[in-house]
Design an enzyme around this catalytic site. Sequence first.
Site, short mmCIF file in Angstrom:
data_model
loop_
_atom_site.label_atom_id
_atom_site.label_comp_id
_atom_site.label_asym_id
_atom_site.label_seq_id
_atom_site.Cartn_x
_atom_site.Cartn_y
_atom_site.Cartn_z
CB THR A 1 6.42 15.29 36.43
OG1 THR A 1 6.96 15.69 37.67
CG2 THR A 1 5.58 16.42 35.88
CG ASP B 1 10.62 20.80 37.05
OD1 ASP B 1 10.27 20.09 38.02
OD2 ASP B 1 10.76 20.33 35.90
C1 SD4 Z 1 9.75 17.83 40.61
N1 SD4 Z 1 10.06 17.48 38.26
O1 SD4 Z 1 8.92 18.14 41.45
C2 SD4 Z 1 9.29 17.06 39.40
C3 SD4 Z 1 9.32 15.62 39.71
C4 SD4 Z 1 9.64 14.68 38.59
O2 SD4 Z 1 10.69 12.76 37.82
O3 SD4 Z 1 9.33 14.91 37.46
N2 SD4 Z 1 10.33 13.60 38.82
O4 SD4 Z 1 10.95 18.09 40.71
#
Ligand code: SD4
Length: 345
Positions: free
Chosen positions: A195, A226
């Site tokens: 992300t 999140d």
């Molecule tokens: C999620 N936090 O959709 C994001 C994905 C992510 O490393 O950051 N992955 O859960």
Amino acid sequence: MKMPRRAFLGSSMAAVSAGPLLAANRKPAKSKSGKGGSREAETKAKPPLVISTWPFGKPANDRTLEVFRSGKTGLDAVEQGVRLAEADLSNPSVGLGGIPAAHGVVQLDACIMSGPGHRAGSVAAVEGFSHPVSIARRVMEETRHVMLVGEGAQRFARERKFEEGPAVTPGQKAAWENWKKAQEAEKAKAPNHDTIALLLLTPAGDIFGACSTSGWGYKIPGRVGDSPIIGGGLYVDNTVGGAGATGIGENVMRYCGSFLVVEFMRQGMSPAEACLATLHRIAAIDPKGYDLSINFIALDKRGRFGAAGTGQGFQYSVACDDYSKVLQSPGVTQKPVGPLGGNRL
Ligand code: SD4
């Protein structure tokens, strides 16, 4: 979620919190580009200061500073920085180049926050639009709401003629087809995903943040992580600082992770301490302990910044007038001894 590489113990505080499992003579991490993360553990810089998750945050940081220096607002700057990451169709974690959901279509989550006015906008599970962060901004600026999801968010974006794009890129479609076949044969592996969470501190002391992701690869359609959740994947309090998260969203959003980082800073912790304290707090409650695959970045009003992740930590990017670089965060694998193990958590 990218399993981060080697931890780099950049400060004595990190060494304390990381505990004896992490040896002091580690090599610096290798970045995705193959270049090592910087060995210097910078902790403070003169604003404008930008911090973001992962090495792919570096060009986004540079873009953010460029836009801010051109005279645009802090909000414009963070939006444009994150748009750069969203536009990169070779990035499997952000934008329409991302790994699709289980039905083969990419679903994007994003949010944006303005410290001044404590304003926020967010969208989730959006299909077929290139820049969810900009849709989130319009939700913030043109509606009385904070968050729109799925079909409603798409209708809102369509009405405002936001740029549309492919449901999935050809490369990700081919990978998805292989995944489908492997799943049928019960041999499917969960792919990596990341992300971009990005924070800007301006010379006037204002803080802005934005976050964007395609989320967990091959997730159940409609799953929201999140990243678009205010206080989960991103949080800004203009009187204190801001924080953002990357990793398994389910392990962040159950604890209001970014909000907690900011609250720890409010209590007097530095950004680095607050990220570590949040990880320890979550690990103390969670049945999985430290096996969470979560990471935080943070900055405060004074221009201090920091990051920390579970396991071996992760790489994050920082830019200011003097430099733009990738750093390695400390990683935590067990309950700390010393100040962070005390009652403050
Ligand atoms: C999620 N936090 O959709 C994001 C994905 C992510 O490393 O950051 N992955 O859960």
